[in-house]
Design an enzyme around this catalytic site. Structure first.
Site, PDB file in Angstrom:
ATOM      1  N   ILE A 137       0.869  -1.182   0.000  1.00 50.33           N
ATOM      2  CA  ILE A 137       0.000   0.000   0.000  1.00 50.33           C
ATOM      3  C   ILE A 137       0.902   1.227   0.000  1.00 50.33           C
ATOM      4  CG2 ILE A 137      -2.029  -1.070   1.043  1.00 50.33           C
ATOM      5  CD1 ILE A 137      -1.176  -0.078   3.739  1.00 50.33           C
ATOM      6  N   ASP A 138       0.380   2.337  -0.479  1.00 53.53           N
ATOM      7  CA  ASP A 138       1.186   3.545  -0.633  1.00 53.53           C
ATOM      8  C   ASP A 138       1.679   4.083   0.710  1.00 53.53           C
ATOM      9  OD1 ASP A 138       0.692   3.450  -3.369  1.00 53.53           O
ATOM     10  OD2 ASP A 138      -1.115   4.664  -3.189  1.00 53.53           O
ATOM     11  N   LYS A 139       2.721   4.880   0.636  1.00 51.78           N
ATOM     12  CA  LYS A 139       3.339   5.485   1.825  1.00 51.78           C
ATOM     13  C   LYS A 139       2.313   6.169   2.719  1.00 51.78           C
ATOM     14  CE  LYS A 139       6.585   9.275   2.933  1.00 51.78           C
ATOM     15  NZ  LYS A 139       5.624  10.378   3.160  1.00 51.78           N
ATOM     16  N   ARG A 237      -7.115   5.548  -5.938  1.00 50.42           N
ATOM     17  CA  ARG A 237      -6.848   6.968  -6.170  1.00 50.42           C
ATOM     18  C   ARG A 237      -7.135   7.349  -7.622  1.00 50.42           C
ATOM     19  NH1 ARG A 237      -0.853   7.464  -3.949  1.00 50.42           N
ATOM     20  NH2 ARG A 237      -1.187   9.713  -4.376  1.00 50.42           N
TER      21      ARG A 237
END
Length: 303
Positions: A137-139, A237
């Site tokens: 998963i993204d930062k 997103r």
């Protein structure tokens, strides 16, 4: 480096070489086999082939399994919020702001650095810089991740991802009031041809499907739940921006004028999968962090 040989049987004829090798190497994923083929470790009748090569009866297959490269990463004593752990895997609640695996500009302080300190053995399937990492998963996205401790678990979990049987639900806050209660976004995702640092809806991109459900609506915002059918980079997103409801605080895909946040308001809340060894369904749920709840409270106040 170990070397193996196999002659194609009548039953195997007309099957793709990557499929056959993944069947012959049960502990290795198909994507890993494809990497061997691409790097020249697989020969058919003495010649390199592509992953989609259709085998013929009597084809002589020789392949090498590259040795796992030694890790050149520094284990770091970083606290981990471990939700579950056994000898095969662990489930962690990744905090917002933590990078999952090392990359340019992020060689330390990552989830992988913390994992290497916590457990000495991790699957080597995803390469030197991503040991044990089955999905990411993204930062600036918080929430649940499953990490494989051995190649058997990694292969099985990767196959569950590929067959879309892993359950992944997210919560998010988006700009705009979504006019319907549920929806499905089915749009292919690939690199944005105008900006290689971004993903976008691309005709020749990879298939991507996101299901969403409205949890609560406000005049200018909507609190939603998303369930992933596929797992493309930045999928939620990109998809929410595509239908006109970008995530609040998203620095890459959202509007410049947004609520004050530390990145997109997105949380991986539910994770479910079949345990690779026990063959039992396991499901975990974790509430969003305070930063997520604070945004919701602010929105409720202004309306």
């Amino acid at each position: 480096m170990s070397s193996f040989q196999h002659t194609i049987t009548e039953e195997q004829a007309k099957k793709r070489i990557d499929k056959i090798l993944s069947e012959l190497n049960a502990e290795n994923s198909r994507s890993q086999v494809q990497a061997w083929i691409q790097s020249g470790h697989v020969l058919v009748n003495g010649e390199p082939v592509k992953a989609n090569y259709k085998c013929q009866i009597g084809d002589d297959i020789i392949w090498e399994i590259p040795e796992t490269e030694p890790l050149d990463l520094i284990p770091e004593d970083i606290p981990l919020d471990i939700i579950y752990e056994d000898n095969d895997l662990l489930v962690v609640n990744k905090p917002k702001g933590m990078v999952v695996h090392p990359s340019a500009g992020h060689q330390t302080g990552t989830l992988v650095n913390a994992l290497l300190y916590h457990c000495k053995d991790l699957s080597g399937i995803n390469g030197v810089e991503r040991p044990g990492i089955v999905h990411r998963i993204d930062k600036d996205t918080s929430g649940l991740l499953v990490v494989a401790k051995n190649d058997l678990s990694h292969t099985d979990l990767s196959e569950q991802l590929a067959s879309k049987t892993i359950k992944r639900k997210y919560e998010a806050i988006v700009h705009g009031q979504i006019p319907h209660e549920t929806g499905v976004i089915d749009a292919p995702i690939g690199r944005d041809p105008k900006d290689r640092q971004r993903m976008g809806i691309v005709d020749k991109g990879k298939p991507a499907v996101t299901h969403f459900r409205v949890l609560r609506s406000y005049p200018d915002y909507t609190h939603i739940e998303c369930q992933l059918e596929t797992g493309r980079t930045h999928q939620i997103r990109v998809h929410m921006r595509y239908i006109g409801f970008p995530l609040v605080g998203d620095p890459k895909y959202g509007p410049r004028k947004t609520l004050e946040t530390d990145g997109q308001v997105l949380h991986a809340k539910i994770l479910g999968f079949r345990h690779p060894r026990k063959n039992e369904w396991m499901e975990f749920e974790i509430e969003p962090p305070e930063s997520f709840k604070n945004v919701l409270q602010y929105i409720e106040k202004i309306y």
